[in-house]
Design a protein around this motif. Structure first.
Motif, mmCIF file in Angstrom:
data_model
loop_
_atom_site.group_PDB
_atom_site.id
_atom_site.type_symbol
_atom_site.label_atom_id
_atom_site.label_comp_id
_atom_site.label_asym_id
_atom_site.label_seq_id
_atom_site.Cartn_x
_atom_site.Cartn_y
_atom_site.Cartn_z
ATOM 1 N N ARG A 245 58.655 25.108 31.891
ATOM 2 C CA ARG A 245 59.781 24.504 31.214
ATOM 3 C C ARG A 245 60.903 24.217 32.201
ATOM 4 N N ARG B 93 60.198 21.008 33.788
ATOM 5 C CA ARG B 93 60.473 19.840 32.954
ATOM 6 C C ARG B 93 61.968 19.583 32.846
ATOM 7 N N VAL B 94 62.731 20.670 32.719
ATOM 8 C CA VAL B 94 64.178 20.490 32.634
ATOM 9 C C VAL B 94 64.715 19.883 33.933
ATOM 10 N N ALA C 38 63.076 18.010 35.958
ATOM 11 C CA ALA C 38 62.681 16.600 35.972
ATOM 12 C C ALA C 38 63.649 15.780 35.128
ATOM 13 N N ALA C 39 64.008 16.312 33.962
ATOM 14 C CA ALA C 39 64.931 15.579 33.087
ATOM 15 C C ALA C 39 66.277 15.391 33.771
#
Ligand SMILES: Nc1ncnc2c1ncn2[C@@H]1O[C@H](COP(=O)(O)OP(=O)(O)OP(=O)(O)O)[C@@H](O)[C@H]1O
Ligand SMILES: [Mg+2]
Lengths: 257, 267
Positions: free
Chosen positions: B205, B208-209, B211-212
């Protein structure tokens, strides 16, 4: 205007654990086109979007945005023009207030504070959560989080909008709002979903993905006329195209089922 | 357990409120805290009375920032076992004694008490700094005083990662307890897979964060959008406290006060 064109050429991608998620996908999306990427769970939709955004890099093949090939070097330039809403809003919201979260993108591009404030207001109003601006993102409901996540991308005014399942877990009113929002966005948009009614309403072109490859690519009407194709890809006709079983307007489809 | 998890976000929530301390420029609060910490740890290991006036700083900030004592004190209490663990050997190994006001005291105990006071003061000052400033603004202030970008980024992302870890832990505990009714805590046999998947999930996670964040133009600098200049009030706060710290460091105030009073009474 060719600069909003998105092109994928012979993309291949496997996850480190050997799972081959994308196998030889090619397509071209022209400026202003609205494309719905549909496919069953695990077909590779999210993976494809992550390749487009340069979060993952393909094992082979290339991606071209405008006239630029996507490489680690051109990444910042390309990302400035693409805005992506993730499948899980929790991945996208990390600041301490909704307002700061929506302002995060514009601030990174060093806009002045006044412009940032007006963009934040505009984006929040567009998704209808202006009243939540001082709340902490992690304390919102699922649908409110989704709206906030969309606002974080709208505030950056992208040329190309990419959304992974934008209407999942929304109530009918919020779903309607997101759909209207998508329709009002004139630039290029790429949307994945299982909600075929939504995709049908917002996209003219469908790209059907099955087990990591393109199973069909064409105008929405044509693809939806082909129940075998949909069925073999684990999808169903949109409800709006099925005849109503309750009000008596019966179809062959209903009698046999 | 769940309560303390919810409390992880407490500092963020606190930092968002409006009050005289939160409104101060982050840079000023950071500098004051750094100087405070330096002064506190610079006292000798047997010093106690001269240290006492320094307790004013956290107390005053605490009051001005309108914080609820219970939740902050609980955080300080978390580190106490550690401090006591480290300091408890002082009385064992240090058998020298001193005579103060006609009573004999072991130097080991003196140094132990001194250590505990120092720890409480520094931890309190640190928590107050975060609770009244917020991690992002603190990062921005660190950049101003020249802390390298990579270190600030490391700190901010670590902080965010701890929050994510807490989040994942809360979800997994909920999932576990719903399927294991009547258990208190987690069965020993399940610990291995529980901890392993917690680590993997939070790691995934976090990626992903991150990446965001990158997708939205993040290049390593948090822009808090709040580039207020250091004002007169900020300078007053800084100069006032630093003067107080330095005076405390140079003169043993309780001792002076004591001799002043006894002197007055004695006449
Ligand atoms: N981090 C990962 N590591 C390994 N394999 C993965 C990972 N993420 C996804 N996969 C695999 O890649 C394939 C495609 O996954 P992807 O998430 O792109 O599907 P999707 O079409 O978005 O599905 P859904 O509709 O459920 O969101 C799946 O078989 C999945 O198991
Ligand atoms: Mg997906």
């Amino acid at each position: 205007m060719s600069h909003h064109r998105v092109e994928a050429r012979n993309l291949h991608f496997s996850y480190p654990d050997g799972q081959a998620a994308i196998q030889d996908i090619s397509f071209t999306i022209l400026h202003g086109e609205a494309v719905g990427i549909i496919g069953a769970n695990g077909a590779g939709k999210s993976t494809l979007l992550m390749l487009l955004m340069g979060i993952l890099f393909p094992d082979s093949g290339e991606i071209i945005v405008g006239d630029t090939r996507l490489t680690p070097k051109t990444l910042p330039m390309i990302r400035e023009r693409l805005g992506m809403v993730f499948q899980d809003p929790d991945d996208q919201l990390f600041m301490t207030t909704v307002r700061d979260d929506v302002a995060f993108g514009p601030r990174n591009y060093h806009l002045d504070e006044q412009e940032v404030a007006s963009r934040v207001r505009e984006a929040l109003a567009q998704v209808g959560i202006l009243h939540l601006r001082d709340r902490a993102p992690f304390k919102l409901s699922g649908g409110e989080k989704r709206a906030a996540a969309i606002a974080t991308v709208l505030s950056m005014k992208p040329d190309i909008l990419i959304m992974d399942e934008p209407t999942s877990s929304l109530d009918p009113k919020s779903r309607r709002m997101v759909m209207e929002l998508l329709k009002s966005f004139e630039h290029t948009k790429i949307i994945t979903s299982h909600d075929l009614d939504m995709v049908l309403e917002t996209c003219q072109r469908f790209l059907v993905i099955k087990e990591g490859s393109v199973a069909a690519d064409g105008p929405a009407g044509e693809i939806l006329k082909n129940p075998q194709l949909l069925h073999s890809c684990g999808l169903e006709m949109p409800l709006s195209l099925q005849k109503c079983p309750i009000c008596g307007d019966q179809t062959k489809n209903f009698k046999s089922g | 357990m769940k309560d303390s998890l919810r409390d992880i976000r407490l500092l963020d929530d606190l930092a968002r409120r409006q009050n005289p301390i939160n409104k101060l420029h982050p840079l000023v609060k950071l500098l004051t805290t750094i100087i405070y910490l330096a002064v506190v740890v610079s006292f000798g290991r047997y010093e106690i009375s001269a240290l006492l006036p320094l307790i004013f700083y956290p107390v005053v900030v605490f009051a001005l920032a309108e914080l609820a004592p219970g939740r902050i004190l609980r955080r300080i209490a978390w580190v106490m076992p550690l401090v006591i663990g480290i300091g408890i050997f002082n009385p064992v190994f240090d058998h020298q004694t001193v005579t103060i006001m006609n009573s004999t005291i072991s130097k080991g105990w003196l140094s132990f008490i001194s250590l505990v006071i120092k720890c409480v003061l520094t931890v309190a000052a640190g928590i107050l700094l975060v609770a009244t400033t917020g991690m992002e603004k603190l990062g921005a202030a660190m950049r101003i005083i020249g802390v390298p970008k990579i270190m600030v980024l490391q700190l901010l992302l670590t902080y965010r990662y701890i929050l994510l870890l807490g989040d994942e832990l809360a979800r997994m505990l909920r999932a576990y307890s719903l399927r294991a009714p009547g258990h208190r805590g987690i069965k020993l046999a399940a610990w291995g897979s529980f901890a392993g998947s917690l680590l993997l999930r939070s790691f995934d996670r976090a990626q992903r964060v991150y990446a965001a964040m990158c997708l939205r133009g993040f290049k390593g600098d948090y822009n808090t959008g709040d580039d207020a200049k250091v004002g007169v009030r900020d300078l007053q706060f800084l100069i006032g406290w630093v003067a107080f710290f330095l005076i405390t460091r140079s003169y043993n105030l309780p001792f002076l006060l004591g001799s002043f009073l006894t002197g007055v009474i004695g006449q």
